[in-house]
Write a protein that holds these residues in place. Structure first.
Motif, PDB file in Angstrom:
ATOM      1  N   ARG A   1       0.819  -1.216   0.000  1.00  0.00           N
ATOM      2  CA  ARG A   1       0.000   0.000   0.000  1.00  0.00           C
ATOM      3  C   ARG A   1       0.852   1.266   0.000  1.00  0.00           C
ATOM      4  NH1 ARG A   1      -4.346  -0.640   4.480  1.00  0.00           N
ATOM      5  NH2 ARG A   1      -3.770  -2.803   4.750  1.00  0.00           N
ATOM      6  N   ALA A   2       1.953   1.213   0.781  1.00  0.00           N
ATOM      7  CA  ALA A   2       2.748   2.435   0.961  1.00  0.00           C
ATOM      8  C   ALA A   2       3.493   2.849  -0.313  1.00  0.00           C
ATOM      9  CB  ALA A   2       3.734   2.259   2.110  1.00  0.00           C
ATOM     10  N   LEU A   3       3.730   1.869  -1.206  1.00  0.00           N
ATOM     11  CA  LEU A   3       4.439   2.209  -2.453  1.00  0.00           C
ATOM     12  C   LEU A   3       3.464   2.394  -3.617  1.00  0.00           C
ATOM     13  CD1 LEU A   3       7.463  -0.269  -2.122  1.00  0.00           C
ATOM     14  CD2 LEU A   3       7.438   2.177  -1.619  1.00  0.00           C
ATOM     15  N   GLN A   4       2.186   2.397  -3.314  1.00  0.00           N
ATOM     16  CA  GLN A   4       1.147   2.431  -4.350  1.00  0.00           C
ATOM     17  C   GLN A   4       0.554   3.849  -4.488  1.00  0.00           C
ATOM     18  OE1 GLN A   4       0.023   1.535  -7.069  1.00  0.00           O
ATOM     19  NE2 GLN A   4      -0.450  -0.622  -6.577  1.00  0.00           N
ATOM     20  N   TYR A   5      -0.176   4.102  -5.580  1.00  0.00           N
ATOM     21  CA  TYR A   5      -1.016   5.314  -5.650  1.00  0.00           C
ATOM     22  C   TYR A   5      -2.003   5.283  -4.481  1.00  0.00           C
ATOM     23  CZ  TYR A   5       0.180   6.420 -10.581  1.00  0.00           C
ATOM     24  OH  TYR A   5       0.806   6.771 -11.734  1.00  0.00           O
ATOM     25  N   SER A   6      -2.489   6.471  -4.096  1.00  0.00           N
ATOM     26  CA  SER A   6      -3.474   6.507  -2.986  1.00  0.00           C
ATOM     27  C   SER A   6      -4.507   7.597  -3.273  1.00  0.00           C
ATOM     28  CB  SER A   6      -2.745   6.735  -1.658  1.00  0.00           C
ATOM     29  OG  SER A   6      -1.928   7.875  -1.728  1.00  0.00           O
ATOM     30  N   PRO A   7      -5.579   7.683  -2.458  1.00  0.00           N
ATOM     31  CA  PRO A   7      -6.624   8.673  -2.773  1.00  0.00           C
ATOM     32  C   PRO A   7      -6.097  10.114  -2.731  1.00  0.00           C
ATOM     33  CG  PRO A   7      -7.375   7.124  -1.089  1.00  0.00           C
ATOM     34  CD  PRO A   7      -5.926   6.854  -1.287  1.00  0.00           C
TER      35      PRO A   7
ATOM     36  N   THR B   1      -6.624   7.088   3.874  1.00  0.00           N
ATOM     37  CA  THR B   1      -7.808   7.218   4.743  1.00  0.00           C
ATOM     38  C   THR B   1      -7.459   7.067   6.233  1.00  0.00           C
ATOM     39  OG1 THR B   1      -9.017   6.282   2.898  1.00  0.00           O
ATOM     40  CG2 THR B   1     -10.194   6.394   4.996  1.00  0.00           C
ATOM     41  N   GLU B   2      -6.658   6.057   6.523  1.00  0.00           N
ATOM     42  CA  GLU B   2      -6.261   5.809   7.917  1.00  0.00           C
ATOM     43  C   GLU B   2      -5.483   7.013   8.482  1.00  0.00           C
ATOM     44  OE1 GLU B   2      -3.868   2.291   7.781  1.00  0.00           O
ATOM     45  OE2 GLU B   2      -3.483   2.299   9.953  1.00  0.00           O
ATOM     46  N   PHE B   3      -4.631   7.598   7.662  1.00  0.00           N
ATOM     47  CA  PHE B   3      -3.829   8.761   8.095  1.00  0.00           C
ATOM     48  C   PHE B   3      -4.726   9.964   8.361  1.00  0.00           C
ATOM     49  CE2 PHE B   3      -0.596  12.182   6.622  1.00  0.00           C
ATOM     50  CZ  PHE B   3      -0.127  12.369   7.924  1.00  0.00           C
ATOM     51  N   ARG B   4      -5.758  10.132   7.564  1.00  0.00           N
ATOM     52  CA  ARG B   4      -6.654  11.293   7.770  1.00  0.00           C
ATOM     53  C   ARG B   4      -7.353  11.185   9.122  1.00  0.00           C
ATOM     54  NH1 ARG B   4     -10.405  11.107   2.926  1.00  0.00           N
ATOM     55  NH2 ARG B   4     -11.192  13.109   3.666  1.00  0.00           N
ATOM     56  N   GLU B   5      -7.676   9.961   9.530  1.00  0.00           N
ATOM     57  CA  GLU B   5      -8.287   9.782  10.865  1.00  0.00           C
ATOM     58  C   GLU B   5      -7.267  10.111  11.950  1.00  0.00           C
ATOM     59  OE1 GLU B   5     -11.507   9.379  11.503  1.00  0.00           O
ATOM     60  OE2 GLU B   5     -11.663   9.580   9.326  1.00  0.00           O
ATOM     61  N   VAL B   6      -6.018   9.641  11.745  1.00  0.00           N
ATOM     62  CA  VAL B   6      -4.952   9.942  12.719  1.00  0.00           C
ATOM     63  C   VAL B   6      -4.755  11.464  12.813  1.00  0.00           C
ATOM     64  CG1 VAL B   6      -2.443   9.721  13.108  1.00  0.00           C
ATOM     65  CG2 VAL B   6      -3.786   7.717  12.465  1.00  0.00           C
TER      66      VAL B   6
ATOM     67  N   ASP C   1     -16.548  18.822   9.611  1.00  0.00           N
ATOM     68  CA  ASP C   1     -15.222  19.125   9.056  1.00  0.00           C
ATOM     69  C   ASP C   1     -14.619  17.927   8.344  1.00  0.00           C
ATOM     70  OD1 ASP C   1     -15.118  21.706   9.986  1.00  0.00           O
ATOM     71  OD2 ASP C   1     -13.912  21.246  11.763  1.00  0.00           O
ATOM     72  N   ASP C   2     -13.661  18.226   7.508  1.00  0.00           N
ATOM     73  CA  ASP C   2     -12.906  17.178   6.848  1.00  0.00           C
ATOM     74  C   ASP C   2     -11.438  17.588   6.809  1.00  0.00           C
ATOM     75  OD1 ASP C   2     -12.751  14.745   5.706  1.00  0.00           O
ATOM     76  OD2 ASP C   2     -14.144  15.193   4.060  1.00  0.00           O
ATOM     77  N   VAL C   3     -10.579  16.574   6.651  1.00  0.00           N
ATOM     78  CA  VAL C   3      -9.135  16.830   6.576  1.00  0.00           C
ATOM     79  C   VAL C   3      -8.640  16.292   5.250  1.00  0.00           C
ATOM     80  CG1 VAL C   3      -6.930  15.925   7.410  1.00  0.00           C
ATOM     81  CG2 VAL C   3      -8.611  16.705   9.043  1.00  0.00           C
ATOM     82  N   ILE C   4      -7.783  17.047   4.555  1.00  0.00           N
ATOM     83  CA  ILE C   4      -7.054  16.385   3.469  1.00  0.00           C
ATOM     84  C   ILE C   4      -5.559  16.634   3.618  1.00  0.00           C
ATOM     85  CG2 ILE C   4      -9.018  16.468   1.846  1.00  0.00           C
ATOM     86  CD1 ILE C   4      -7.316  18.243   0.093  1.00  0.00           C
ATOM     87  N   VAL C   5      -4.808  15.670   3.096  1.00  0.00           N
ATOM     88  CA  VAL C   5      -3.354  15.719   3.185  1.00  0.00           C
ATOM     89  C   VAL C   5      -2.837  16.476   1.965  1.00  0.00           C
ATOM     90  CG1 VAL C   5      -1.260  14.321   3.312  1.00  0.00           C
ATOM     91  CG2 VAL C   5      -3.401  13.466   4.311  1.00  0.00           C
ATOM     92  N   THR C   6      -1.871  17.366   2.193  1.00  0.00           N
ATOM     93  CA  THR C   6      -1.311  18.148   1.083  1.00  0.00           C
ATOM     94  C   THR C   6       0.205  17.988   1.036  1.00  0.00           C
ATOM     95  OG1 THR C   6      -1.231  20.074   2.540  1.00  0.00           O
ATOM     96  CG2 THR C   6      -3.146  19.887   1.083  1.00  0.00           C
ATOM     97  N   THR C   7       0.782  18.404  -0.060  1.00  0.00           N
ATOM     98  CA  THR C   7       2.228  18.304  -0.225  1.00  0.00           C
ATOM     99  C   THR C   7       2.861  19.544   0.426  1.00  0.00           C
ATOM    100  OG1 THR C   7       1.855  16.976  -2.176  1.00  0.00           O
ATOM    101  CG2 THR C   7       4.040  17.952  -1.964  1.00  0.00           C
ATOM    102  N   GLY C   8       3.015  19.474   1.739  1.00  0.00           N
ATOM    103  CA  GLY C   8       3.420  20.644   2.521  1.00  0.00           C
ATOM    104  C   GLY C   8       2.243  21.594   2.645  1.00  0.00           C
ATOM    105  N   SER C   9       2.342  22.545   3.587  1.00  0.00           N
ATOM    106  CA  SER C   9       1.220  23.488   3.671  1.00  0.00           C
ATOM    107  C   SER C   9       1.294  24.496   2.525  1.00  0.00           C
ATOM    108  CB  SER C   9       1.154  24.184   5.034  1.00  0.00           C
ATOM    109  OG  SER C   9       2.399  24.663   5.415  1.00  0.00           O
ATOM    110  N   GLN C  10       2.461  24.568   1.871  1.00  0.00           N
ATOM    111  CA  GLN C  10       2.541  25.453   0.703  1.00  0.00           C
ATOM    112  C   GLN C  10       1.503  25.047  -0.343  1.00  0.00           C
ATOM    113  OE1 GLN C  10       4.432  28.175   0.592  1.00  0.00           O
ATOM    114  NE2 GLN C  10       3.624  28.714  -1.397  1.00  0.00           N
ATOM    115  N   GLU C  11       1.340  23.735  -0.545  1.00  0.00           N
ATOM    116  CA  GLU C  11       0.334  23.303  -1.522  1.00  0.00           C
ATOM    117  C   GLU C  11      -1.073  23.660  -1.034  1.00  0.00           C
ATOM    118  OE1 GLU C  11      -0.858  19.532  -4.317  1.00  0.00           O
ATOM    119  OE2 GLU C  11      -0.819  19.215  -2.168  1.00  0.00           O
TER     120      GLU C  11
END
Ligand SMILES: Cc1ncc(COP(=O)(O)O)c(C=O)c1O
Length: 403
Positions: free
Chosen positions: A63-69, A74-79, A95-105
Motif C-alpha cells: 500500500r505504501a508504495l502504491q497510488y493513494s486517494p 484514509t487511515e492517516f486522515r483519521e490519525v 469538518d474534513d481533513v485532506i493531506v497536502t504536499t506541505g502546507s505550501q500546496e
C-alpha cells in the motif's frame, strides 16, 4: 528564459523568483554567516525515522508504495483528526481533513479555489512571502493590515472595512499566521482573535489560518486557535510536519468545513493526484510511535536556546540602532532599523564585505514595502554563528548610519 517569453502564459508575468532562494545561492561555498534561511536544525530530525521507513516498506509496501486517494491515505486522515484534537484544535462533525504536499500546496489550492483576479485578500503586513506570491499569481489585490507585538491590528482592519464604499469590492478572504508569525515572530492576542472572527462574520469573509509553528512555542501562549473560535464555518486551518518532523517528507494538511475541503480536493487532483503515499505512512507511524511529540520537545528546547542567543546578541549589539520582535516561537525575528536605510540595496555588500546574509524585509510588506527591515533566522545557524552574525550586521548598520 527570455528567448521563450513569446510562448509563456500571461500568468508567468506574475511569478516572482523567491528572493530567499536567490540570496542563498550567493552565500553558497563562501565564508558567509547566513541568517537568511528558514531551515530546521537537522539536530531535531529523529534517526528512528530510518527504522520507520524500513518497516513501512517491508511490512506495508503493497500500500505504501502504491497510488493513494487524492484526499490522502484514509487511515492517516483519521490519525490527523485525532492529532488536531490532541493539540486543542477543534474538529467539528462537519469538518474534513485532506493531506497536502506541505502546507505550501494547501495555500496554493486554497487560492486556486477561492481567488479570482481582482478579489481582495486581507493579509498581515509583514506576511509570509510565499503566500503573497501564491495569492498574487491568482490576481489577488491585497488589503494589508499592520502587525504589532499582538498580531494583526484588528481595529485598523475594522476601520478599513467600515470605510469601504458601497460599490467597492469586499474582501473575500483573510490570510494569517496567528502564532509565531513568519516573518515578524509576533503572536496574535486572544482578544484580537475573537475580534477577527466577529469581523469575518459581520463582513462575510473566510479566514485561512496558517500554522506551522504553534506546536513548539517557547513559552505558554494562552490563546485559542482561530479554528477553535470559529462557530460559523469560516476558518480553513492548515499545518505541516515540516518543522515538527521533516520538511523533506513534504506532508502538510488542511482542516475545514467539508464543502470547502472538497473544492480543495478537486483542485489537488489536477495538481499532483495525491501527496507521496510513502511519506504519509511514515508520518502516520511517527505520530503513533510518539516520534512527532519527541521532535516537538527537541525543537522547543533547541530553538528556545537559539532564540535567546539571538535576543541577547541583538540587545548587546543593536540597542539604539534598531527595534525587533521577541518571538515566543517559530524561526524568525524581524528587525526594524532606526533610520533611512535600504537593507535590500545593502545585501550584496553585506555578503561580500561583512560576510553575513539576512533577508531584506521589503518583500514581506506587499503594500508598504518597508525598506529599513530585515528578517533574521535563528533556527538553522549555530549559536556561535548567530552571535557573530548579529555582530557583523550591527557593524554594517553602524557604518551605514554613520554611528
Ligand atoms: C508561514 C508558513 N507557511 C507555510 C510554510 C510552508 O511550509 P511547508 O510547505 O514546508 O509545509 C512555511 C514554511 O516556512 C511557513 O513559514
Amino acid at each position: 528564459m527570455d528567448g521563450y517569453s513569446r510562448f509563456a502564459s500571461k500568468r508567468t508575468s506574475l511569478f516572482r523568483a523567491s528572493e530567499i532562494r536567490e540570496l542563498l545561492k550567493l552565500t553558497e561555498g563562501k565564508d558567509v554567516i547566513s541568517l537568511a534561511g528558514g531551515l530546521p536544525d537537522p539536530k531535531v530530525f529523529d534517526p528512528r525515522l530510518a527504522d520507520i521507513a524500513r518497516e513501512v516498506i517491508a511490512e506495508r509496501g503493497e500500500r505504501a508504495l502504491q497510488y493513494s486517494p487524492t484526499a490522502g491515505v484514509t487511515e492517516f486522515r483519521e490519525v490527523l483528526k485525532d492529532f488536531a484534537a490532541s493539540k486543542g484544535i477543534r474538529v467539528d462533525p462537519g469538518d474534513d481533513v485532506i493531506v497536502t504536499t506541505g502546507s505550501q500546496e494547501a495555500l496554493f489550492l486554497a487560492a486556486r479555489v477561492l481567488v479570482d483576479p481582482g478579489d481582495k485578500v486581507i493579509v498581515e503586513e509583514p506576511t509570509y512571502l510565499a503566500a503573497v506570491n501564491v495569492f498574487r499569481e491568482h490576481g489577488a489585490v491585497f488589503e494589508a493590515i499592520p502587525v504589532d507585538s499582538e498580531g494583526m491590528q484588528t481595529d485598523v482592519l475594522e476601520e478599513r472595512l467600515k470605510s469601504m464604499g458601497r460599490d467597492e469590492k469586499r474582501p473575500k478572504l483573510a490570510y494569517l499566521v496567528p502564532t509565531s508569525q513568519n516573518p515578524s515572530g509576533s503572536t496574535m492576542s486572544q482578544e484580537r482573535r475573537r475580534h477577527l472572527i466577529e469581523l469575518a462574520e459581520q463582513y462575510d469573509f473566510l479566514i485561512i489560518e496558517d500554522d506551522p509553528y504553534s506546536f513548539f512555542t517557547f513559552e505558554p501562549v494562552n490563546v485559542d486557535y482561530l479554528k477553535s473560535l470559529d462557530k460559523s464555518g469560516r476558518v480553513i486551518y492548515t499545518s505541516t510536519f515540516s518543522k515538527i518532523l521533516s520538511p523533506g517528507l513534504r506532508v502538510g494538511w488542511v482542516l475545514g468545513p467539508r464543502d470547502l475541503i472538497s473544492y480543495i480536493e478537486l483542485a489537488k487532483q489536477a495538481v499532483d493526484l495525491h501527496t507521496a503515499t510513502l511519506s504519509q505512512y511514515i508520518v502516520m507511524e511517527a505520530i503513533r510511535k510518539g516520534i512527532v511529540d519527541a521532535t516537538i520537545e527537541r525543537a522547543r528546547s533547541l530553538y528556545k536556546e537559539k532564540r535567546d542567543v539571538m535576543m541577547n546578541s541583538l540587545d548587546e549589539h543593536m540597542t539604539g540602532l534598531a527595534e525587533w520582535t521577541r518571538p515566543v516561537g517559530g524561526f524568525f525575528t524581524m528587525v526594524y532599523v532606526n533610520g533611512e536605510i535600504d537593507m535590500k540595496a545593502l545585501m550584496l555588500e553585506a555578503i561580500e564585505k561583512y560576510r553575513v546574509a539576512y533577508v531584506p524585509g521589503e518583500s514581506f510588506f506587499p503594500v508598504s514595502k518597508k525598506k529599513n527591515t530585515m528578517r533574521l533566522n535563528f533556527s538553522y545557524p549555530s549559536k556561535e554563528q548567530i552571535a557573530e552574525g548579529v555582530r557583523r550586521i550591527a557593524r554594517l548598520v553602524k557604518d551605514k548610519l554613520g554611528k
